[in-house]
Design a protein around this motif. Structure first.
Motif, mmCIF file in Angstrom:
data_model
loop_
_atom_site.group_PDB
_atom_site.id
_atom_site.type_symbol
_atom_site.label_atom_id
_atom_site.label_comp_id
_atom_site.label_asym_id
_atom_site.label_seq_id
_atom_site.Cartn_x
_atom_site.Cartn_y
_atom_site.Cartn_z
ATOM 1 N N GLU A 1 17.862 -3.800 9.246
ATOM 2 C CA GLU A 1 18.403 -2.605 8.584
ATOM 3 C C GLU A 1 17.774 -1.328 9.141
ATOM 4 O O GLU A 1 18.338 -0.245 9.009
ATOM 5 N N HIS A 2 16.577 -1.444 9.711
ATOM 6 C CA HIS A 2 15.856 -0.301 10.299
ATOM 7 C C HIS A 2 15.730 0.851 9.304
ATOM 8 O O HIS A 2 15.983 2.017 9.624
ATOM 9 N N THR A 3 15.333 0.508 8.092
ATOM 10 C CA THR A 3 15.144 1.524 7.048
ATOM 11 C C THR A 3 13.683 1.608 6.618
ATOM 12 O O THR A 3 13.387 2.015 5.499
ATOM 13 N N GLY A 4 12.771 1.229 7.488
ATOM 14 C CA GLY A 4 11.349 1.247 7.164
ATOM 15 C C GLY A 4 10.703 -0.066 7.540
ATOM 16 O O GLY A 4 11.382 -1.075 7.762
ATOM 17 N N MET A 5 9.379 -0.064 7.621
ATOM 18 C CA MET A 5 8.625 -1.247 8.024
ATOM 19 C C MET A 5 8.124 -1.998 6.789
ATOM 20 O O MET A 5 7.399 -1.428 5.967
ATOM 21 N N HIS A 6 8.503 -3.246 6.666
ATOM 22 C CA HIS A 6 8.017 -4.078 5.562
ATOM 23 C C HIS A 6 6.548 -4.409 5.787
ATOM 24 O O HIS A 6 6.180 -4.895 6.858
ATOM 25 N N TYR A 7 5.709 -4.131 4.784
ATOM 26 C CA TYR A 7 4.304 -4.523 4.912
ATOM 27 C C TYR A 7 4.003 -5.649 3.923
ATOM 28 O O TYR A 7 4.645 -5.787 2.886
ATOM 29 N N PHE A 8 3.033 -6.473 4.295
ATOM 30 C CA PHE A 8 2.810 -7.729 3.589
ATOM 31 C C PHE A 8 1.794 -7.526 2.467
ATOM 32 O O PHE A 8 0.583 -7.643 2.673
ATOM 33 N N ASN A 9 2.324 -7.206 1.290
ATOM 34 C CA ASN A 9 1.471 -6.815 0.171
ATOM 35 C C ASN A 9 0.772 -7.989 -0.496
ATOM 36 O O ASN A 9 0.098 -7.794 -1.507
ATOM 37 N N ASP A 10 0.926 -9.190 0.065
ATOM 38 C CA ASP A 10 0.078 -10.293 -0.386
ATOM 39 C C ASP A 10 -1.195 -10.383 0.453
ATOM 40 O O ASP A 10 -2.077 -11.184 0.152
ATOM 41 N N TYR A 11 -1.288 -9.562 1.482
ATOM 42 C CA TYR A 11 -2.487 -9.514 2.319
ATOM 43 C C TYR A 11 -3.186 -8.149 2.285
ATOM 44 O O TYR A 11 -4.396 -8.078 2.480
ATOM 45 N N ILE A 12 -2.417 -7.084 2.101
ATOM 46 C CA ILE A 12 -3.006 -5.737 2.114
ATOM 47 C C ILE A 12 -2.441 -4.893 0.967
ATOM 48 O O ILE A 12 -1.320 -5.115 0.501
#
Length: 409
Positions: free
Chosen positions: A234-245
């Motif tokens: 979708e190129h609407t932002g970068m998914h960050y992994f909130n189970d790690y950070i």
């Protein structure tokens, strides 16, 4: 994860490092970390900075026994005392899991052949991308940095379908493919670019030549390495992994935490990192947390594209300027290429700002210079010295492109 769970993990990490990390034993001395219960209390903790990590050289951040350290990496900075980051076996496994997720979000499968052009060694990029690709089960072509002739030969002969690198080197590859007439012999489908901010102009140039989909990936050595966030189809932002950070956005001037949607400096806390956990680490990268869910359906929240760094601000003639502002001005003027450079000089004890920018073929350099002069006066409020250059005249880089050259005394 809900806010209560996230904050519980953050505070558990705080209490752990306050007992086990030499850096935080000193930093949190006298603070009531054992009784902290709320997000508001967490936000009173002091930030961790790059200077803290330099002051801890070489292993003052280590939070586990020596026999649990299986690797070290170093940040890619070129100034000051280096930063050494130790990793446990679990740290490397967690990092590989995040990297595998990144590939999956970018649509990479075990049928792909992944050419990894960043360097291998103390820099995290090459080994991080390789570990994720191997976990995914894809074929790795670990070319490492440089030797563009060899890169193109292997890309063609081994039918590489995914290119990994910096956007600067992506541009080098694209220009060489165009120059050598290799478009029909290259079988790339997508690329994953990171390590530097890159704007729409360079995206357009790479797409026009290679015709591939590309993805922004984000990371930094202090927080594992590349792979803690990536954008999706979708190129609407970068998914960050909130189970790690855990991510916060702060006002870089005041340190106040800003609400989702507001732009500021990204601050990261690691939940699971064993060997060198970090709490409230100031990345200096300027972005925002995008509110709401992504149309792709991923449960992971999103960071917006990195627009610059809080410490790359240029001060000239009493005006604060970010390179991204110059890039936006160049983007608004038809005829300019993606490549530019800012040169700061003193002339008769007065600062001057030279903007060197490449023009597309067939454009009028004098007209472009006049438009750039006018747009900068209007957009950033100062008079600049425009230097319109031929396409390909500015230096290219296999790593990060240096956009600002400060020659002032």
């Amino acid at each position: 994860m809900n806010e209560l769970t996230i904050m519980s993990q953050c505070l558990a990490q705080v209490r752990h490092v306050a007992k086990a990390s030499p850096l935080y034993i000193k930093k949190y001395a006298g603070l009531p970390v054992e009784t902290m219960m709320t997000k508001e209390q967490f936000e009173t903790l002091p930030f961790t900075t790059k200077q803290d990590l330099r002051d801890s050289y070489p292993m003052g951040m280590q939070c586990v026994p020596n026999n649990k350290i299986v690797r070290v990496h170093s940040s890619s900075g070129t100034t000051g005392t280096p930063v050494i980051l130790p990793y446990s076996r679990q740290d490397l496994e967690d990092w590989a899991v995040m990297m595998e997720r990144c590939y999956q979000l970018a649509g990479v499968t075990d049928e792909d052949r992944i050419q990894i052009t960043p360097g291998f060694g103390l820099w995290t990029a090459g080994l991080g991308f390789q570990a994720g690709a191997e976990k995914l089960g894809a074929m790795v072509i670990p070319t490492g940095a440089g030797n563009t002739d060899r890169q193109l030969q292997l890309m063609r002969d081994l039918n590489a379908s995914v290119l990994i690198g910096t956007s600067s080197y992506g541009l080098v590859i694209a220009e060489e493919v165009d120059k050598r007439g290799l478009r029909d012999e290259i079988h790339l489908k997508r690329a994953i670019f990171g390590s530097e901010r890159w704007g729409d102009k360079i995206r357009e140039r790479i797409y026009e030549t290679l015709g591939i989909e590309f993805f922004d990936i984000y990371g930094l050595t202090e927080i594992y390495g590349p792979g803690i966030a990536i954008d999706c189809h979708e190129h609407t932002g970068m998914h960050y992994f909130n189970d790690y950070i855990y991510c916060e956005i702060i006002d870089p001037a005041t340190g106040k935490v800003l609400p989702d949607g507001e732009q500021g400096e990204l601050v990261i806390t690691t939940f699971r990192k064993e060997a060198a956990p970090l709490v409230r680490y100031r990345t200096r990268d300027i972005t925002r947390i995008i509110p709401g869910e992504c149309p792709c359906g991923s449960p992971f929240p999103r960071l917006d594209r990195i627009v610059g760094r809080s410490d790359d601000m240029i001060k000239i003639k009493g005006t604060n300027i970010y390179p991204s502002q110059v890039e936006e001005i160049l983007k608004s003027i038809p005829g300019f290429s993606s490549e530019y450079r800012i040169v700061l000089e003193n002339e008769e004890l007065r600062d001057r700002m030279i903007i060197q920018a490449e023009a597309m073929e067939g454009t009028d350099s004098e007209t472009l210079a006049e438009e750039l002069l006018r747009a900068c006066k209007s957009g950033i409020g100062i008079r600049v010295v425009p230097q319109v250059m031929k396409l390909g005249e500015l230096p290219r880089s296999e790593k990060k492109t240096k956009r600002v050259i400060d020659n002032r005394d």
